[in-house]
Design a protein around this motif. Structure first.
Motif, short mmCIF file in Angstrom:
data_model
loop_
_atom_site.label_atom_id
_atom_site.label_comp_id
_atom_site.label_asym_id
_atom_site.label_seq_id
_atom_site.Cartn_x
_atom_site.Cartn_y
_atom_site.Cartn_z
N THR A 27 0.84 -1.19 0.00
CA THR A 27 0.00 0.00 0.00
C THR A 27 0.88 1.24 0.00
O THR A 27 2.11 1.16 -0.03
CB THR A 27 -0.90 0.02 1.25
OG1 THR A 27 -0.09 0.31 2.41
CG2 THR A 27 -1.61 -1.31 1.46
N GLY A 28 0.24 2.38 0.10
CA GLY A 28 0.98 3.63 0.18
C GLY A 28 1.75 3.79 1.48
O GLY A 28 2.59 4.69 1.60
N HIS A 29 1.47 2.93 2.46
CA HIS A 29 2.18 2.98 3.74
C HIS A 29 3.40 2.07 3.77
O HIS A 29 4.20 2.14 4.70
CB HIS A 29 1.23 2.57 4.88
CG HIS A 29 0.04 3.45 5.03
ND1 HIS A 29 0.10 4.70 5.61
CD2 HIS A 29 -1.26 3.27 4.66
CE1 HIS A 29 -1.09 5.25 5.62
NE2 HIS A 29 -1.94 4.42 5.04
N THR A 30 3.53 1.22 2.76
CA THR A 30 4.59 0.20 2.77
C THR A 30 5.97 0.84 2.66
O THR A 30 6.21 1.69 1.80
CB THR A 30 4.39 -0.79 1.62
OG1 THR A 30 3.10 -1.40 1.75
CG2 THR A 30 5.45 -1.87 1.64
N ARG A 31 6.87 0.42 3.55
CA ARG A 31 8.25 0.90 3.53
C ARG A 31 9.00 0.12 2.45
O ARG A 31 8.89 -1.10 2.34
CB ARG A 31 8.88 0.66 4.89
CG ARG A 31 10.14 1.46 5.13
CD ARG A 31 9.82 2.85 5.55
NE ARG A 31 11.02 3.56 5.98
CZ ARG A 31 11.25 4.83 5.74
NH1 ARG A 31 10.33 5.54 5.07
NH2 ARG A 31 12.33 5.43 6.17
N HIS B 22 6.31 -6.54 9.86
CA HIS B 22 6.79 -5.24 9.36
C HIS B 22 6.20 -4.97 7.98
O HIS B 22 6.28 -5.80 7.07
CB HIS B 22 8.31 -5.24 9.27
CG HIS B 22 8.89 -3.97 8.71
ND1 HIS B 22 8.78 -2.75 9.34
CD2 HIS B 22 9.57 -3.74 7.56
CE1 HIS B 22 9.38 -1.82 8.62
NE2 HIS B 22 9.86 -2.39 7.53
N ASP B 23 5.58 -3.81 7.80
CA ASP B 23 4.98 -3.42 6.53
C ASP B 23 6.08 -2.88 5.61
O ASP B 23 6.28 -1.67 5.47
CB ASP B 23 3.89 -2.37 6.74
CG ASP B 23 3.15 -2.02 5.45
OD1 ASP B 23 3.38 -2.69 4.42
OD2 ASP B 23 2.35 -1.06 5.48
N ASN C 86 10.05 7.31 1.32
CA ASN C 86 9.55 6.04 1.88
C ASN C 86 10.55 4.89 1.72
O ASN C 86 10.19 3.72 1.83
CB ASN C 86 8.20 5.66 1.26
CG ASN C 86 8.29 5.47 -0.24
OD1 ASN C 86 9.23 5.94 -0.88
ND2 ASN C 86 7.28 4.83 -0.82
#
Length: 267
Positions: free
Chosen positions: A3-7, A34-35, A60
């Motif tokens: 997603t847009g939050h994924t590191r 861990h994302d 990111n």
């Protein structure tokens, strides 16, 4: 699920198709919740500087893993290093800090020693023979010295290269006895192959002195094949053998922690 939050994390090499790290690292991310996702990038040497500098602007991005042939050249592109990376002269993991600074580390050797440790092998006080003074050999030499080996002999085709590595390690760890020399296999507690000999079926053995015995350990940095000709010869003589895979698995944990994944426990 990305997603847009994924590191984001990456590994760079030339070529790239052979690398095993993405599977190992992404499995580790999943196991600790861990994302993040590690993806491979095929980077040619002439494009290395441009690629590394581009990463500074990716907000990111957590960091990158560096493998052959970029470990030496990428050192000069880091803003700072930790541990023995500068003395070793190479980097294989880089953390991107929030301000865009790139902080390098060299974790090949620490991963190797940690891999021994999880299998109950403590190198402190050992008489060790290290085969190879290249990139992997240098990292392992520094890590063995840090772990407290008593005596380290470096065996390499180029005596000058072995001598240079011994002098660099001794400058950082003056309490150990270290020098270039011959394998003298029978007297060693631990013999480590840090050369590439054993990757191919028709490779020669990395040493000709095969006086292995049951009171010693013979270890590989090579992961495939699992049982190299060196390990096969050592096992046939009754020596304890140690495979290359634990080095990768422990190194993966160390790399993830260096790149800021705090949910990964200490290796």
């Amino acid at each position: 699920m990305i997603t847009g939050h994924t590191r984001l994390y990456c590994i760079i090499a030339n070529p790239i198709s052979h690398v095993k790290t993405p599977e190992e690292m992404n499995n580790l991310f999943a196991s600790v919740g861990h994302d993040g996702v590690l993806v491979p990038f095929h980077v040619l040497p002439q494009n290395l500087s441009q690629f590394i500098n581009m990463l500074r602007g990716l907000e990111n991005l957590g960091g990158l893993i560096v493998t052959v042939p970029h470990k030496t050249d990428v050192l000069a592109l880091c803003d700072d290093t930790v541990g023995d990376a500068a003395a070793i002269g190479a980097v294989n993991a880089i953390r991107r800090d929030p301000d865009g600074r790139l902080i390098g580390a060299m974790l090949d050797g620490k991963g190797f020693v940690s891999g021994l440790g999880v299998n109950g092998i403590d190198v402190a006080g050992m008489d060790v023979c290290l085969l190879g003074a290249g990139g992997a050999g240098a990292a392992i030499a520094f890590a063995l010295a840090e772990a407290g080996v008593a005596h380290l002999t470096i065996v390499n085709r180029s005596q000058d290269k072995a001598r240079d590595l011994a002098e660099r390690v001794l400058a950082k760890y003056p309490s150990i006895r270290i020098a270039p020399g011959a394998p003298e296999t029978a007297r060693r507690d631990l013999i480590v192959n840090a050369t590439s000999l054993g990757l191919r079926a028709d490779d020669a053995l990395p040493l000709s002195d095969l006086a292995f015995h049951r009171n010693q350990i013979v270890a590989e940095a090579i992961m495939e094949p699992e049982v190299t000709p060196l390990l096969a010869a050592a096992r046939a003589a009754g020596a304890r053998i140690h495979f290359g895979r634990p080095m990768l698995r422990q190194q993966i944990r160390l790399m993830a922690r260096h790149m800021g994944v705090t949910s990964v426990p200490d290796a």
